[in-house]
Motif scaffolding. Structure first.
Motif, PDB file in Angstrom:
ATOM      1  N   SER A  72       0.900  -1.142  -0.099  1.00  0.00           N
ATOM      2  CA  SER A  72      -0.032   0.109  -0.014  1.00  0.00           C
ATOM      3  C   SER A  72       0.766   1.197   0.096  1.00  0.00           C
ATOM      4  O   SER A  72       0.631   2.205  -0.699  1.00  0.00           O
ATOM      5  N   LEU A  73       2.002   1.404   0.784  1.00  0.00           N
ATOM      6  CA  LEU A  73       2.918   2.387   0.860  1.00  0.00           C
ATOM      7  C   LEU A  73       3.642   2.508  -0.472  1.00  0.00           C
ATOM      8  O   LEU A  73       3.679   3.669  -1.007  1.00  0.00           O
ATOM      9  N   LEU A  74       3.793   1.524  -1.257  1.00  0.00           N
ATOM     10  CA  LEU A  74       4.832   1.547  -2.403  1.00  0.00           C
ATOM     11  C   LEU A  74       3.827   2.135  -3.679  1.00  0.00           C
ATOM     12  O   LEU A  74       3.732   2.793  -4.439  1.00  0.00           O
ATOM     13  N   VAL A  75       2.464   1.270  -3.603  1.00  0.00           N
ATOM     14  CA  VAL A  75       1.605   1.460  -4.874  1.00  0.00           C
ATOM     15  C   VAL A  75       1.271   2.816  -4.719  1.00  0.00           C
ATOM     16  O   VAL A  75       1.108   3.495  -5.856  1.00  0.00           O
ATOM     17  N   SER A  76       0.842   3.344  -3.539  1.00  0.00           N
ATOM     18  CA  SER A  76       0.110   4.880  -3.496  1.00  0.00           C
ATOM     19  C   SER A  76       1.057   5.761  -3.752  1.00  0.00           C
ATOM     20  O   SER A  76       0.684   6.992  -4.272  1.00  0.00           O
ATOM     21  N   GLY A  77       2.240   5.520  -3.602  1.00  0.00           N
ATOM     22  CA  GLY A  77       3.317   6.672  -3.965  1.00  0.00           C
ATOM     23  C   GLY A  77       3.607   6.503  -5.400  1.00  0.00           C
ATOM     24  O   GLY A  77       4.855   6.973  -5.905  1.00  0.00           O
ATOM     25  N   GLY A  78       3.006   5.636  -6.546  1.00  0.00           N
ATOM     26  CA  GLY A  78       3.433   5.567  -7.713  1.00  0.00           C
ATOM     27  C   GLY A  78       3.402   6.619  -8.599  1.00  0.00           C
ATOM     28  O   GLY A  78       3.826   7.026  -9.626  1.00  0.00           O
ATOM     29  N   VAL A  79       2.675   7.848  -7.959  1.00  0.00           N
ATOM     30  CA  VAL A  79       2.573   9.037  -8.464  1.00  0.00           C
ATOM     31  C   VAL A  79       4.091   9.797  -8.594  1.00  0.00           C
ATOM     32  O   VAL A  79       4.222  10.424  -9.384  1.00  0.00           O
ATOM     33  N   ALA A  80       4.876   9.311  -7.758  1.00  0.00           N
ATOM     34  CA  ALA A  80       6.188   9.950  -7.539  1.00  0.00           C
ATOM     35  C   ALA A  80       7.117   9.574  -8.792  1.00  0.00           C
ATOM     36  O   ALA A  80       7.864  10.487  -9.352  1.00  0.00           O
ATOM     37  N   LEU A  81       6.698   8.339  -9.630  1.00  0.00           N
ATOM     38  CA  LEU A  81       7.646   7.791 -10.620  1.00  0.00           C
ATOM     39  C   LEU A  81       7.156   8.559 -12.004  1.00  0.00           C
ATOM     40  O   LEU A  81       8.023   9.113 -12.820  1.00  0.00           O
ATOM     41  N   TYR A  82       5.922   9.170 -11.898  1.00  0.00           N
ATOM     42  CA  TYR A  82       5.231   9.996 -13.082  1.00  0.00           C
ATOM     43  C   TYR A  82       6.061  11.683 -12.815  1.00  0.00           C
ATOM     44  O   TYR A  82       6.258  12.281 -13.710  1.00  0.00           O
ATOM     45  N   VAL A  83       5.896  11.835 -11.545  1.00  0.00           N
ATOM     46  CA  VAL A  83       6.611  13.114 -11.133  1.00  0.00           C
ATOM     47  C   VAL A  83       8.258  13.303 -11.729  1.00  0.00           C
ATOM     48  O   VAL A  83       8.666  13.987 -12.194  1.00  0.00           O
ATOM     49  N   LEU A  84       8.976  12.090 -11.553  1.00  0.00           N
ATOM     50  CA  LEU A  84      10.286  11.937 -12.019  1.00  0.00           C
ATOM     51  C   LEU A  84      10.396  12.163 -13.330  1.00  0.00           C
ATOM     52  O   LEU A  84      10.955  12.597 -14.118  1.00  0.00           O
ATOM     53  N   ALA A  85       9.210  11.307 -14.077  1.00  0.00           N
ATOM     54  CA  ALA A  85       9.437  11.257 -15.775  1.00  0.00           C
ATOM     55  C   ALA A  85       8.953  12.771 -15.865  1.00  0.00           C
ATOM     56  O   ALA A  85       9.752  13.168 -17.162  1.00  0.00           O
ATOM     57  N   TYR A  86       7.953  13.126 -15.187  1.00  0.00           N
ATOM     58  CA  TYR A  86       7.719  14.847 -16.048  1.00  0.00           C
ATOM     59  C   TYR A  86       9.051  15.661 -15.798  1.00  0.00           C
ATOM     60  O   TYR A  86       9.010  16.608 -16.549  1.00  0.00           O
ATOM     61  N   SER A  87       9.773  15.493 -14.771  1.00  0.00           N
ATOM     62  CA  SER A  87      10.829  16.274 -14.261  1.00  0.00           C
ATOM     63  C   SER A  87      11.755  16.176 -15.327  1.00  0.00           C
ATOM     64  O   SER A  87      12.573  17.162 -15.714  1.00  0.00           O
ATOM     65  N   VAL A  88      11.935  14.865 -15.763  1.00  0.00           N
ATOM     66  CA  VAL A  88      12.941  14.715 -16.996  1.00  0.00           C
ATOM     67  C   VAL A  88      12.763  15.403 -18.355  1.00  0.00           C
ATOM     68  O   VAL A  88      13.237  15.945 -19.039  1.00  0.00           O
ATOM     69  N   PHE A  89      11.352  15.141 -18.308  1.00  0.00           N
ATOM     70  CA  PHE A  89      10.657  15.907 -19.536  1.00  0.00           C
ATOM     71  C   PHE A  89      10.749  17.478 -19.557  1.00  0.00           C
ATOM     72  O   PHE A  89      11.146  18.033 -20.582  1.00  0.00           O
ATOM     73  N   TYR A  90      10.318  17.794 -18.368  1.00  0.00           N
ATOM     74  CA  TYR A  90      10.664  19.455 -18.256  1.00  0.00           C
ATOM     75  C   TYR A  90      12.040  19.922 -18.598  1.00  0.00           C
ATOM     76  O   TYR A  90      12.312  21.137 -19.113  1.00  0.00           O
ATOM     77  N   PHE A  91      12.974  19.208 -18.003  1.00  0.00           N
ATOM     78  CA  PHE A  91      14.404  19.312 -18.013  1.00  0.00           C
ATOM     79  C   PHE A  91      14.930  19.424 -19.719  1.00  0.00           C
ATOM     80  O   PHE A  91      15.549  20.473 -20.025  1.00  0.00           O
ATOM     81  N   VAL A  92      14.187  18.612 -20.326  1.00  0.00           N
ATOM     82  CA  VAL A  92      14.927  18.581 -21.663  1.00  0.00           C
ATOM     83  C   VAL A  92      14.201  19.463 -22.546  1.00  0.00           C
ATOM     84  O   VAL A  92      14.659  20.254 -23.435  1.00  0.00           O
ATOM     85  N   THR A  93      12.867  19.720 -22.551  1.00  0.00           N
ATOM     86  CA  THR A  93      11.789  20.654 -23.057  1.00  0.00           C
ATOM     87  C   THR A  93      11.772  22.032 -22.928  1.00  0.00           C
ATOM     88  O   THR A  93      11.760  22.905 -23.510  1.00  0.00           O
ATOM     89  N   LYS A  94      11.826  22.473 -21.514  1.00  0.00           N
ATOM     90  CA  LYS A  94      11.705  24.060 -21.088  1.00  0.00           C
ATOM     91  C   LYS A  94      12.952  24.538 -20.600  1.00  0.00           C
ATOM     92  O   LYS A  94      13.045  25.670 -20.457  1.00  0.00           O
ATOM     93  N   LEU A  95      13.801  23.844 -19.971  1.00  0.00           N
ATOM     94  CA  LEU A  95      14.946  24.575 -19.548  1.00  0.00           C
ATOM     95  C   LEU A  95      16.139  24.390 -20.427  1.00  0.00           C
ATOM     96  O   LEU A  95      16.250  23.683 -21.524  1.00  0.00           O
ATOM     97  N   GLU A  96      17.038  25.382 -20.127  1.00  0.00           N
ATOM     98  CA  GLU A  96      18.199  25.725 -21.123  1.00  0.00           C
ATOM     99  C   GLU A  96      19.558  25.361 -20.372  1.00  0.00           C
ATOM    100  O   GLU A  96      20.498  25.754 -20.634  1.00  0.00           O
ATOM    101  N   ILE A  97      19.314  24.620 -19.144  1.00  0.00           N
ATOM    102  CA  ILE A  97      20.691  24.044 -18.468  1.00  0.00           C
ATOM    103  C   ILE A  97      21.521  23.390 -19.528  1.00  0.00           C
ATOM    104  O   ILE A  97      20.977  22.308 -19.873  1.00  0.00           O
TER     105      ILE A  97
END
Length: 709
Positions: free
Chosen positions: A638-663
């Motif tokens: 229950s602790l692991l599955v309910s925190g599954g949204v964190a995986l998508y937050v991580l994936a979105y952070s990578v997408f945001y880094f590639v598409t929005k930032l100029e770092i």
């Protein structure tokens, strides 16, 4: 009724703990709000007297102090202690985070102070002090009072040599001179190394941030699609043309004021626009070198090129223009907090709410109908012999469903930390939604979040201690210690590691040593004791009552279908909560990494509520399917599955880094993914705790409704 001669040992111990906590909270309260020393010494001495009397176990001594009735009113219960903690905590926050920013009124001829905050870049993400470059740097830099939220943000507020008089326009003033006696004033002669540093900062698109009456100066520009005016905080240090760097050394400050009383000429500053231009030394015309006056900058001027291979003579100047405005002082921040995408927020919230309610309704109907049928079959007692129904599904594991999970100490520590994060997030967003965290108080949001997390340690410790008692654990002190150091240790260790790289770049974003010591004092001097106090009272409380008994011998778990594997379950469970979160996550990421103002906390609060509901629903559904598969090991799942949204937050952070930032650099990239990792861990613990409690409540209810032989 005669008074007792002494108190029982249990009451004596609890009174000691309560008095020690009150002594500690008095000191913490005074440190937060800046109360004078004698006042909290007097309050502390009262509780020291109480400790001495408790040690003597004399009730008559209480009568001598006239406080026996107060001790009786305590009732020596957890609720009393929680009430005291809440009262003192609210009293502290009311003075610590409520902005209390009062308007400053100016009259004609009054001096208006200009302060500098820092230099920032979206490319490097490394802030620098204003005087890190030779821009009229004084011999002694005067730093303004800051909270540790500002220090963590990299803000270093300093005074500047701008001399601005209320109501007086200035066509051109010299900001500073290296030689006061020279007829040809020069502000600075940049060496090749300084020129190279300035050229690098210009190529990295650094912005300089100034403050006038605690209001940030901003550059005005028009949107390309509709021409609507927008404001960008700060001004560009310079620009690049034909691979040459040009320094903006002349500033025009357009200051707007609102007259409160026409007769008294009371004026309040309500706006600060800034126009930065580059002017070569040859284009300046000095009118009065002794008074630092120059003529207005003509059109067709030649820009000032920075010589990165030799010396560069620079003259820093500024102009001032005052304009009357109808904007009242209370609304002067509107131009910075104005959002063009409000409809997107509403659309996202309504869409998420409809999806969540629709799925909740469908799942509730399916599960409720299935559960009612199962419970009705399991509770039938009129079938005997061959007609008896064999136990199948989730009822078959009733003797193992409440069996304590492995690694109970770490499990309880994560749940206790999740409760702390839940309290911190909920109260911070709610208080910000009410407008109590003003953007004029820089760093107040971060400071409020840290203080709320620290002071909610007793709440998290209480829930962790009671859960550990339910698991029949005996080492609650060790569990409390793990709770105190696990999550804060990960955060502090990661930030300390990244701080070395920031120190190496000599950035103001590096946390000062004294601030780090203050954070360590909050950690070990406030958070750790409060967590131990919470565990103490939670462990003494009655454990949670489970509706069924646990068998002595655990049953074997059969093979599970493929879609109930931990990986697939986690991926499926995170889709719905992330769908409700990702729009606000985009604006939050813009505020963090693109230095934009975010003040739509009402939308954020609604999204947070939707996130709680969606995570709870998903957790209940996934745990129910798991129990139907006769897999009773649901605690960690229950602790692991309910925190599954964190995986998508991580994936979105990578997408945001590639598409929005100029770092592009290594250190900015390391900083981004280091802080992103901390954010993902925080989201996982928070949502995992929410899902665990939802599943625990659901399982307790369904097994409590079944008759167990």
């Amino acid at each position: 009724m005669p008074l007792p001669r002494s108190f029982p040992p249990s009451a004596t111990g609890e009174l000691k703990v309560c008095s020690l906590i009150l002594i500690f909270l008095h000191i913490a309260h005074c440190l937060i709000v800046g109360r004078h020393l004698p006042e909290w010494i007097a309050n502390t001495c009262f509780h020291v007297d109480v400790l001495e009397i408790i040690e003597e176990k004399s009730a008559e001594a209480y009568l001598e102090l006239g406080i026996f009735d107060r001790i009786i009113a305590m009732e020596i219960r957890r609720r009393w202690l929680s009430g005291v903690l809440c009262i003192l905590f609210i009293a502290s926050l009311s003075e610590a985070i409520v902005p209390g920013v009062a308007p400053v009124e100016f009259h004609d001829g009054d001096l208006v102070e200009v302060k500098a905050v820092k230099m920032t870049s979206e490319i490097t993400q490394l802030p620098y002090e204003y005087y890190s470059l030779p821009i009229c740097r004084p011999k002694e830099i005067e730093y303004k009072t800051e909270n540790f939220g500002e220090l963590l943000r990299g803000d270093r507020v300093v005074s500047t040599p701008f001399k601005i008089i209320m109501g007086k326009d200035e066509p051109c003033n010299i900001l500073c001179k290296s030689d006061e006696k020279s007829d040809q004033p020069i502000s600075a002669v940049l060496t090749a190394e300084e020129g190279k540093t300035i050229g690098e900062r210009i190529r990295e698109a650094y912005f300089v941030h100034l403050l006038v009456d605690n209001l940030p100066c901003a550059t005005k520009f028009a949107m390309l699609d509709n021409g609507e005016p927008q404001y960008e905080p700060g001004y560009r240090l310079g620009y690049v043309r034909d691979n040459k760097a040009y320094l903006n050394n002349h500033l025009k400050l357009i200051l707007k004021y609102h007259e409160v009383d026409d007769s008294l000429k009371n004026r309040r500053i309500v706006g600060c626009e800034i126009e930065a231009v580059s002017v070569s030394l040859a284009d300046y015309s000095i009118s009065n070198a002794a008074e630092g006056k120059c003529n207005a900058i003509p059109d067709g001027k030649k820009p000032l090129e920075v010589n990165e291979a030799g010396e560069t003579k620079v003259l820093f100047t500024y102009a001032v223009h005052w304009e009357a405005s109808d904007v009242r002082w209370a609304y002067r921040w509107d131009v910075y907090l104005k959002h063009r995408d409000v409809q997107i927020h509403w659309f996202s919230i309504v869409n998420s709410l409809i999806v969540v309610l629709f799925l909740a309704g469908i799942l509730s109907m399916i599960i409720v109908r299935t559960l009612r049928r199962d419970i009705a079959q399991y509770n039938r007692d009129d079938l005997e012999g061959d007609e008896a129904i064999e136990e199948t599904g989730w009822k078959l594991v009733h003797g193992d469903v409440f069996r304590a999970p492995p690694y109970t100490k770490f499990f309880c520590s994560l749940v206790a930390t999740g409760v702390q994060l839940m309290c911190m997030a909920f109260v911070t967003i709610f208080v910000a939604m009410l407008g109590m965290l003003s953007p004029a108080s820089r760093g107040s949001l971060m400071q409020a979040g840290i203080l709320l997390y620290v002071f909610s340690g007793s709440i998290g410790g209480y829930h962790g201690g009671r859960l550990y008692k339910t698991f029949k654990g005996v080492e609650w002190k060790r569990t409390a210690l793990i709770t105190s150091v696990l999550y804060p240790g990960i955060v502090f260790g990661t930030c300390f590691f990244l701080n070395f790289f920031i120190w190496g770049k000599q950035s103001s974003g590096a946390v000062p040593f004294t601030t780090m010591l203050a954070l360590l004092c909050l950690w070990f001097g406030v958070s750790l004791p409060l967590i131990f106090v919470g565990y103490y009272f939670g462990y003494r409380k009655q454990p949670y009552e489970n509706p069924v008994r646990t068998n002595q011998i655990p049953r074997q778990v059969p093979d599970q279908v493929w879609y109930l594997s931990p990986t697939i379950s986690t991926l499926m469970a995170g889709i719905l909560p992330f769908g409700a979160l990702f729009v606000e996550l985009f604006f939050l990421m813009n505020a963090i990494w693109l230095k934009q103002y975010y003040y739509l906390f009402g939308f954020l609060f609604l999204v947070f509520i939707i996130l709680i509901i969606s995570v709870s629903i998903i957790s209940i559904v996934m745990v129910y399917f798991q129990l139907c598969g006769e897999n009773y090991r649901w605690w960690w799942r229950s602790l692991l599955v309910s925190g599954g949204v964190a995986l998508y937050v991580l994936a979105y952070s990578v997408f945001y880094f590639v598409t929005k930032l100029e770092i592009t650099g290594f250190i900015p990239t390391l900083l981004y993914f280091g802080y992103t990792l901390l954010m993902v861990i925080t989201v996982w613990i928070l949502t995992g705790t929410i899902g665990f409690y939802a599943a625990y409540f659901f399982i307790s209810r369904i097994y409590g409704a079944v008759k167990i032989d």
